[in-house]
Design a protein around this motif. Structure first.
Motif, PDB file in Angstrom:
ATOM      1  N   CYS A  81     -39.858  -6.730   5.233  1.00 47.05           N
ATOM      2  CA  CYS A  81     -41.145  -6.357   4.600  1.00 47.05           C
ATOM      3  C   CYS A  81     -41.555  -4.947   5.018  1.00 47.05           C
ATOM      4  CB  CYS A  81     -42.236  -7.358   4.980  1.00 47.05           C
ATOM      5  SG  CYS A  81     -42.056  -8.954   4.157  1.00 47.05           S
ATOM      6  N   THR A 149     -27.851 -13.237  -0.056  1.00 47.60           N
ATOM      7  CA  THR A 149     -28.969 -12.337   0.238  1.00 47.60           C
ATOM      8  C   THR A 149     -28.503 -11.168   1.102  1.00 47.60           C
ATOM      9  OG1 THR A 149     -30.377 -14.299   0.228  1.00 47.60           O
ATOM     10  CG2 THR A 149     -31.362 -12.269   1.021  1.00 47.60           C
ATOM     11  N   TRP A 193     -32.789  -8.574  -6.603  1.00 45.59           N
ATOM     12  CA  TRP A 193     -32.244  -9.856  -6.131  1.00 45.59           C
ATOM     13  C   TRP A 193     -32.462 -10.005  -4.629  1.00 45.59           C
ATOM     14  CZ3 TRP A 193     -29.498 -14.057  -8.292  1.00 45.59           C
ATOM     15  CH2 TRP A 193     -29.312 -13.989  -9.684  1.00 45.59           C
ATOM     16  N   ILE A 196     -36.604 -10.121  -3.859  1.00 46.06           N
ATOM     17  CA  ILE A 196     -37.467 -11.068  -4.571  1.00 46.06           C
ATOM     18  C   ILE A 196     -36.760 -12.400  -4.845  1.00 46.06           C
ATOM     19  CG2 ILE A 196     -38.668 -11.539  -6.743  1.00 46.06           C
ATOM     20  CD1 ILE A 196     -40.219  -9.590  -5.166  1.00 46.06           C
ATOM     21  N   LEU A 197     -35.745 -12.359  -5.701  1.00 46.02           N
ATOM     22  CA  LEU A 197     -35.175 -13.610  -6.213  1.00 46.02           C
ATOM     23  C   LEU A 197     -34.539 -14.464  -5.119  1.00 46.02           C
ATOM     24  CD1 LEU A 197     -33.592 -12.207  -9.503  1.00 46.02           C
ATOM     25  CD2 LEU A 197     -35.757 -13.414  -9.234  1.00 46.02           C
ATOM     26  N   PRO A 199     -34.697 -14.252  -1.734  1.00 48.21           N
ATOM     27  CA  PRO A 199     -35.607 -14.732  -0.680  1.00 48.21           C
ATOM     28  C   PRO A 199     -36.481 -15.899  -1.138  1.00 48.21           C
ATOM     29  CG  PRO A 199     -35.587 -12.350  -0.698  1.00 48.21           C
ATOM     30  CD  PRO A 199     -34.802 -12.785  -1.902  1.00 48.21           C
ATOM     31  N   ILE A 200     -36.915 -15.877  -2.400  1.00 46.33           N
ATOM     32  CA  ILE A 200     -37.728 -16.999  -2.893  1.00 46.33           C
ATOM     33  C   ILE A 200     -36.896 -18.284  -2.904  1.00 46.33           C
ATOM     34  CG2 ILE A 200     -38.808 -17.976  -4.954  1.00 46.33           C
ATOM     35  CD1 ILE A 200     -39.886 -15.198  -5.598  1.00 46.33           C
ATOM     36  N   VAL A 201     -35.698 -18.187  -3.464  1.00 46.07           N
ATOM     37  CA  VAL A 201     -34.819 -19.367  -3.529  1.00 46.07           C
ATOM     38  C   VAL A 201     -34.483 -19.854  -2.119  1.00 46.07           C
ATOM     39  CG1 VAL A 201     -32.520 -20.156  -4.217  1.00 46.07           C
ATOM     40  CG2 VAL A 201     -33.846 -18.711  -5.755  1.00 46.07           C
ATOM     41  N   GLY A 203     -36.118 -19.292   0.629  1.00 45.50           N
ATOM     42  CA  GLY A 203     -37.325 -19.821   1.268  1.00 45.50           C
ATOM     43  C   GLY A 203     -37.585 -21.259   0.873  1.00 45.50           C
ATOM     44  N   VAL A 204     -37.460 -21.553  -0.417  1.00 45.39           N
ATOM     45  CA  VAL A 204     -37.682 -22.928  -0.896  1.00 45.39           C
ATOM     46  C   VAL A 204     -36.654 -23.884  -0.278  1.00 45.39           C
ATOM     47  CG1 VAL A 204     -37.557 -24.402  -2.946  1.00 45.39           C
ATOM     48  CG2 VAL A 204     -38.778 -22.221  -3.055  1.00 45.39           C
TER      49      VAL A 204
END
Lengths: 238, 328
Positions: A81, A149, A193, A196-197, A199-201, A203-204
Motif C-alpha cells: 500500500c 500475485t 492484477w 487489485i484483482l 489481492p481481492i481474490v 484476501g477472500v
C-alpha cells in the motif's frame, strides 16, 4: 419482508424465551438480518472464532507458521500500500521508495517461506482429516493465488527483471491459450492484477481458509488408540 | 509450550456438516490456555523487524530497463538484423502465431491446440507495427519517405525476397556488420534498417511502439516483442545467469532469492524431454496443472493421502501428546 415488531426503530427486539433463532429462515417470514446472523453464528460458533484455549495436542513449533504466514501477509499488504501511494516510478527514483520496495520484497520472501513450511506441516499431519478437505483446498488455492500475485508483482517492477521475466513467461502462458487474455507484456494490465484483482481474490480465500480453520478446530493427532479410527484409516480398510 | 491443566468442554459442533462420526472432534479433547491474539501480535512484530533487517542489510535489485537507445548504442548490428528480420518475417514474433498473428498454429498439448483455439487476440504485424509504422511517423525526411514508398510499391514476394536476402547476407558478414555485407539485391531494406537504427539511437522508438497510439502508453507489448526478437536482451540475461536453461524464470538480477517457489515449474525446462521439445511450454504447463491438481486433491488420492502415515513426521509434531496417549 415482515415489518419489524420492535417498538423503537433501529433496535432489535430480544427473542422470546421459546424462540430458536437457528431454525428461522427468510422463507418462514422472519428477519433476513436474523437469518444472516444465525448463519454466521453457526459457521463459527461464539467463542470459537477467537478461543482462549486449544486442544492439548496443539504443542509444536509447526503451528506457529500459519500465524507467521498471516503476519507476513499483513506486512506485504502494508508495504504494498505504501508503494502504491508513492506511484509506479517512486521506487526507482527515491531512496525511501527503494527501501519500501526492499521491505515489500523481503516480506514476500518471508511470506512464502512461512507458507511453504505451513503447507508441508499440514500435509504431514494429514490435516484434511475430519471434514477438513475444504480447509486444505482453500490453503492450496491461497498458495497458488500467492504465486500469481507475486509473479504479477515481478512483472510490474518496470525494470530489467520485468522485461526478461515477461518475455520468457509469455511463451508458457501463450502455449496454453492463457496469454491471449492475460498479457504479461502489458505492465498496465499486470499492475492492475497485482494491486487489485489478485489481492481481492487472495484476501477472500485467506478469510475463508481462516474461518474454516476456526470452524473445525486444529486437526487431532493420527492413529490414537483411544479414539475411533479416522477417515483416513477407514479409507485404507484399516 | 508445555501442557497445563486441561479443561473438558462439549463441542458446539454437531451433525454431519461438522465432522465425520469416525473422526475425533478437536473440540472433544481436553484443552489448555492458548493466546491466539498475543501469538499473532508477537508474530507481526517479529516479521516486521525481520523484514526491516533484511531490507536494510540486503536492499533489493532494481536494474534499469533496457531502452531502445541503449540497445542501439551497445549492439547496432543487432538492431539492423532485427529490423531486417521483422521485414523478412524470420523473427520470433513474426512467426509466432496466436495470440499475435496467424503465421503459425503455436504449441500443442497432445491433441489440443489451446494456443490456436484462444485466437489472435493481441494482433501484431511485426513488419508493419514494429518497424515500418514507427518509421512512417518520422517527419521531414524525404529520403526515408522515398525509401518507404519503394518498399510499399513492391509486391509482397519481392519484399520478402529482398529482406530475406539481406538477413542472410548480414548473418554471413563478419560480426554481422552491415558495412561488410556482400553486394546483393536487397531493395530498400538496408536503408530502412539503417533509418530504424537512427530512430532507435535518437530515443524516438519507444513512444512510436506504444500499442494504443495515444499519449499514455501503459502497454509494452510491441516494445517487448521487438526487444525479445533481438539477441541483445537475451545476451544481457545470460550474462546475469538468467537464461531459460539457467533457471532464469525464477531468478532475478543480483544475488537475490527471486521466486524460489517456482522451482518445480522451472525445473522441467532443464531436463529431457522438455528441454528439447518443440512443445515444451505447453507440456510443462500441462504437467504443472496436473501436479497442482494432485496437490489440491491430495486428500482424495489413494497413496498420496497415506504418505503422512507412511512417513511418520507427525510423530515429531505430536510427540508430547503421543507420550501419554499411545498410537495404534
Amino acid at each position: 419482508m415482515t415489518p419489524p415488531t420492535t417498538p423503537v426503530a433501529g433496535t432489535t427486539q430480544p427473542p422470546a424465551t421459546d424462540e430458536k433463532p437457528a431454525s428461522r429462515t427468510p422463507g418462514s417470514g422472519d428477519s433476513w438480518t436474523r437469518w444472516v446472523r444465525t448463519r454466521i453464528v453457526n459457521t463459527v460458533p461464539e467463542g470459537e472464532a477467537l478461543p482462549d484455549r486449544q486442544p492439548v495436542y496443539v504443542s509444536s513449533w509447526v503451528y506457529i507458521f500459519g500465524v507467521l504466514t498471516l503476519a507476513a501477509l499483513a506486512v506485504v499488504v502494508v508495504t504494498g500500500c505504501v508503494l502504491a501511494i508513492g506511484g509506479t516510478t517512486w521506487w526507482h527514483v527515491a531512496s525511501l521508495g527503494h527501501f519500501v520496495n526492499s521491505l515489500h520484497l523481503w516480506s514476500v520472501e518471508l511470506f512464502f517461506a512461512f507458507m511453504v513450511i505451513h503447507l508441508w506441516g499440514q500435509f504431514w499431519m494429514a490435516a484434511w482429516r475430519g471434514n477438513r478437505t475444504l480447509t486444505w483446498m482453500t490453503g492450496v488455492v491461497a498458495f497458488l493465488g500467492s504465486i500469481g500475485t507475486a509473479f504479477t508483482g515481478y512483472l510490474s517492477q518496470s525494470n530489467f527483471d520485468s522485461q526478461w521475466i515477461s518475455t520468457q513467461a509469455k511463451d508458457g502462458l501463450n502455449s496454453v491459450g492463457i496469454g491471449a487474455f492475460f498479457n504479461v507484456l502489458d505492465p498496465g494490465q499486470m499492475l492492475l492484477w497485482h494491486v487489485i484483482l489478485l489481492p481481492i481474490v487472495l484476501g477472500v480465500i485467506v478469510v475463508l481458509h481462516v474461518v474454516l480453520v476456526r470452524r473445525h478446530g486444529v486437526v487431532p493427532p493420527l492413529d490414537l488408540v483411544d479414539r475411533v479410527p479416522d477417515d483416513l484409516a477407514r479409507s485404507e480398510g484399516r | 509450550m508445555g501442557m497445563t491443566a486441561t479443561l473438558s468442554r462439549t463441542t458446539s459442533h454437531g451433525g454431519a456438516s461438522h465432522g465425520s462420526a469416525q473422526t475425533p472432534d478437536s473440540h472433544d479433547f481436553p484443552t489448555r490456555p492458548y493466546d491466539l491474539v498475543k501469538e499473532f501480535v508477537i508474530a507481526l512484530v517479529v516479521v516486521a523487524l525481520l523484514t526491516i533487517g533484511l531490507a536494510a542489510a540486503f536492499s533489493s535489485p532494481d536494474e534499469k530497463a533496457v531502452t531502445m537507445t541503449t540497445w542501439a548504442a551497445a549492439a547496432p548490428s543487432d538492431v539492423i538484423a532485427t529490423a531486417a528480420g521483422e521485414l523478412a518475417g524470420t523473427t520470433t514474433s513474426a512467426g509466432y502465431g496466436p495470440p499475435y498473428n496467424s503465421a503459425a498454429d503455436g504449441q500443442k498439448l497432445g491433441p489440443f491446440s489451446l494456443q490456436k483455439w484462444a485466437g489472435v487476440r493481441i494482433p501484431v504485424d511485426s513488419a508493419n507495427d514494429l518497424v515500418l509504422a514507427p518509421l512512417r511517423m518520422v517527419p521531414g525526411d524525404s529520403g526515408l519517405t522515398a525509401t518507404l514508398a519503394t518498399w510499399d510499391a513492391a509486391p509482397a514476394d519481392t519484399q520478402t525476397a529482398w529482406a530475406t536476402a539481406y538477413v542472410t547476407a548480414l548473418a554471413a558478414a563478419p560480426d554481422g556488420d552491415p558495412t561488410k555485407v556482400a553486394k546483393g539485391t536487397y531493395g530498400p531494406v538496408p536503408q530502412i534498417a539503417s533509418r530504424f537504427l537512427s530512430l532507435a539511437q535518437s530515443g524516438g522508438l519507444e513512444g512510436a511502439l506504444t500499442q494504443s497510439g495515444t499519449f499514455y502508453g501503459s502497454d509494452a507489448t510491441r516494445s517487448l516483442l521487438l526487444l525479445a526478437d533481438g539477441a541483445f536482451l537475451e545476451d544481457q540475461a545470460r550474462a546475469r545467469s538468467l537464461g531459460g536453461d539457467q533457471w532464469g524464470m525464477m531468478n532475478e538480477t543480483g544475488n537475490y532469492p527471486g521466486q524460489p517457489w517456482m522451482w518445480l515449474y522451472t525445473f522441467w525446462y532443464q531436463v529431457p524431454p522438455f528441454a528439447t521439445s518443440d512443445n515444451a511450454d505447453a507440456q510443462v504447463w500441462g504437467l504443472m496443472m496436473l501436479l497442482t491438481l494432485a496437490l489440491l486433491l491430495a486428500p482424495f488420492i489413494p497413496g498420496v493421502r497415506s504418505l503422512p502415515r507412511l512417513i511418520p513426521i507427525h510423530r515429531l509434531v505430536w510427540r508430547d501428546y503421543y507420550r501419554d496417549h499411545p498410537r495404534q
